[in-house]
Design a protein around this motif. Structure first.
Motif, short mmCIF file in Angstrom:
data_model
loop_
_atom_site.label_atom_id
_atom_site.label_comp_id
_atom_site.label_asym_id
_atom_site.label_seq_id
_atom_site.Cartn_x
_atom_site.Cartn_y
_atom_site.Cartn_z
N GLN A 139 -120.48 43.59 22.33
CA GLN A 139 -119.49 44.31 23.12
C GLN A 139 -118.63 45.23 22.27
O GLN A 139 -118.18 44.87 21.18
CB GLN A 139 -118.59 43.30 23.84
CG GLN A 139 -117.65 43.89 24.85
CD GLN A 139 -118.36 44.31 26.13
OE1 GLN A 139 -119.46 43.83 26.41
NE2 GLN A 139 -117.75 45.19 26.90
N THR A 140 -118.37 46.44 22.79
CA THR A 140 -117.52 47.38 22.08
C THR A 140 -116.05 46.99 22.22
O THR A 140 -115.70 46.14 23.04
CB THR A 140 -117.74 48.81 22.60
OG1 THR A 140 -117.02 49.72 21.78
CG2 THR A 140 -117.24 48.94 24.04
N ARG B 251 -133.66 44.99 26.61
CA ARG B 251 -132.98 45.63 27.72
C ARG B 251 -133.00 47.14 27.46
O ARG B 251 -133.48 47.60 26.43
CB ARG B 251 -131.55 45.10 27.81
CG ARG B 251 -130.92 45.18 29.19
CD ARG B 251 -129.58 44.48 29.19
NE ARG B 251 -129.00 44.45 30.53
CZ ARG B 251 -127.87 43.83 30.82
NH1 ARG B 251 -127.20 43.20 29.86
NH2 ARG B 251 -127.40 43.83 32.04
N ASP B 252 -132.45 47.92 28.38
CA ASP B 252 -132.52 49.38 28.24
C ASP B 252 -131.96 49.90 26.93
O ASP B 252 -132.38 50.93 26.44
CB ASP B 252 -131.76 50.05 29.39
CG ASP B 252 -132.49 49.92 30.71
OD1 ASP B 252 -133.70 49.63 30.68
OD2 ASP B 252 -131.85 50.09 31.76
N ASP B 253 -130.97 49.19 26.36
CA ASP B 253 -130.30 49.70 25.15
C ASP B 253 -130.95 49.21 23.87
O ASP B 253 -130.42 49.46 22.78
CB ASP B 253 -128.83 49.29 25.16
CG ASP B 253 -128.64 47.77 25.11
OD1 ASP B 253 -129.49 47.05 25.67
OD2 ASP B 253 -127.66 47.31 24.52
N ILE C 34 -130.02 38.35 27.41
CA ILE C 34 -129.08 39.03 28.30
C ILE C 34 -127.70 38.39 28.18
O ILE C 34 -127.56 37.17 28.23
CB ILE C 34 -129.57 38.96 29.77
CG1 ILE C 34 -130.97 39.59 29.89
CG2 ILE C 34 -128.58 39.65 30.69
CD1 ILE C 34 -131.01 41.05 29.57
N PHE C 35 -126.67 39.22 28.03
CA PHE C 35 -125.30 38.74 28.01
C PHE C 35 -124.70 38.91 29.41
O PHE C 35 -124.85 39.97 30.03
CB PHE C 35 -124.45 39.52 27.00
CG PHE C 35 -124.95 39.43 25.58
CD1 PHE C 35 -125.43 38.24 25.07
CD2 PHE C 35 -124.95 40.55 24.76
CE1 PHE C 35 -125.90 38.15 23.77
CE2 PHE C 35 -125.40 40.48 23.45
CZ PHE C 35 -125.88 39.28 22.95
N ASP C 36 -123.99 37.90 29.87
CA ASP C 36 -123.39 37.94 31.21
C ASP C 36 -122.28 38.99 31.30
O ASP C 36 -121.52 39.19 30.35
CB ASP C 36 -122.82 36.57 31.59
CG ASP C 36 -123.91 35.51 31.71
OD1 ASP C 36 -125.06 35.88 32.01
OD2 ASP C 36 -123.60 34.32 31.50
N ASN D 55 -124.32 45.11 27.37
CA ASN D 55 -124.83 44.85 26.02
C ASN D 55 -125.87 43.73 26.05
O ASN D 55 -125.94 42.95 27.01
CB ASN D 55 -123.68 44.46 25.09
CG ASN D 55 -122.71 45.60 24.90
OD1 ASN D 55 -121.92 45.91 25.79
ND2 ASN D 55 -122.76 46.22 23.75
N SER D 56 -126.66 43.64 24.98
CA SER D 56 -127.72 42.64 24.94
C SER D 56 -128.20 42.45 23.52
O SER D 56 -127.72 43.08 22.58
CB SER D 56 -128.89 43.06 25.84
OG SER D 56 -129.52 44.22 25.31
#
Length: 341
Positions: free
Chosen positions: A202-203, A156-158, A174-176, A180-181
């Motif tokens: 996730q932060t 993904r982009d990150d 991919i996380f729903d 984040n991913s």
């Protein structure tokens, strides 16, 4: 009063040690005790001194035994000695994991090039970056990165994985309901394929909450009470903890389906012995406990915590593990060399 305090602290410490064994969903309070373990261990150490001063020889064994139970946990934060950098010269696969925090959103490209120079100096074979998106878009195809890392795969982009060895296959996870991913790439090293996971969970959201509260107070006209602020911090941390738990389960299930030896690295945004840590670790080896040294913290903020990791399957063997000192992000990079066939 001190005896009651000792019993309460002992119980909380033991429960905290096992708090990471339960999913935070429905067990929030128990799971949260994991984050208080350093303070609980410190409290037990203070009580050892108190009982010694009071010459209560029998009672002093309670905090001593409690701290003894925490030795495996302490080993995730501190290892005696220092990493043997001489071992780093042996043949093996050098992995680096670094949350680059969008390269500080600077547009000159200096940070990206200086990070590359550090990876060259460290002789990194595989570089896993998190928070890579936006300003990094035109850097990913730069000649300088391609010269040192001929192979590259974005998730993904990150997410991105750079490699000096061929990448044969990859997948984005991919996380729903989140940006984040995670991703993995099968990298062929000396004829053997190794699956390397790059993870960004996730932060916590605490820093964002504190920033918003400070901004509201500075703007005037709003009053943020301590109780409201604490409730906001607790709520954000709880939500983040639940998100990370589900994401960790997703990655762990993906890892279990692999028939190839695996390496898992990235920014987990969680502390050792938490549910996320235990789930991601599974039956793998924590590289720092295997061959690290000294105190390990990977977050550069006010909280000196360890939230970036490199794990590997038992079939592989770690040679050295250490933290880098470059300061272009709110994270430090983590380096590990792993012996391969």
């Amino acid at each position: 009063m001190f005896l009651v305090a000792q019993l309460v602290i002992t119980i909380f410490t033991i429960v905290g040690l096992f708090g990471g064994n339960v999913n935070p969903a429905g067990n929030t309070a128990r799971a949260m005790l994991v984050y208080a373990l350093p303070l609980l261990i410190l409290a037990n150490a203070v009580l050892i001194i108190y009982w010694l001063l009071r010459k209560r020889w029998f009672l002093v064994f309670i905090p001593i035994l409690t701290i003894a139970c925490c030795i495996p946990y302490i080993g995730t934060l501190y290892q005696f000695g220092s990493p043997d950098k001489g071992v780093d010269g042996k043949a093996g696969l050098k992995i680096a994991s670094y949350n680059v925090a969008l390269f500080g959103r600077e547009t000159s490209g200096f940070m990206a090039q200086d990070i590359l120079a550090e990876m060259r100096r460290q002789k990194v074979d595989v570089l896993c970056m998190q928070e890579y998106n936006e300003v990094s878009g035109d850097r990913k195809n730069s000649t300088s990165y391609k010269e040192y890392f001929p192979y590259m795969q974005e998730g993904r982009d990150d997410m991105v994985i750079y490699s000096r060895y061929p990448i044969r296959k990859h997948k984005t996870i991919i996380f729903d309901d989140t940006n984040n991913s995670a991703m993995w790439a099968d990298i062929e090293v000396n004829g053997e394929e190794i699956r390397i996971f790059n993870v960004h969970l996730q932060t916590t959201g605490i820093n964002r909450t504190m920033h918003q509260a400070a901004k509201m107070q500075m703007n005037g006209g709003y009053e943020v009470s301590n109780s409201r602020l604490l409730n906001a911090i607790y709520g954000n941390y709880t939500i983040g903890m639940l998100f990370r738990a589900g994401q960790a389960v997703t990655v762990a299930n993906e890892k279990r389906s692999s028939e190839k030896p695996c390496i898992v690295c990235g920014d987990f945004n969680d502390v050792p012995y938490s549910f996320v840590y235990n789930t991601m670790l599974g039956n793998m080896v924590d590289g720092f406990k295997e061959c690290g040294g000294g105190f390990m913290n990977t977050y550069r903020g006010k909280k000196p915590v360890r939230i970036d990791y490199i794990f590997h399957d038992e079939a592989l063997k770690g040679l050295t593990y250490y933290r880098g000192d470059i300061t272009y992000s709110d994270h430090y990079p983590v380096f590990m060399k792993i012996a391969v066939q």
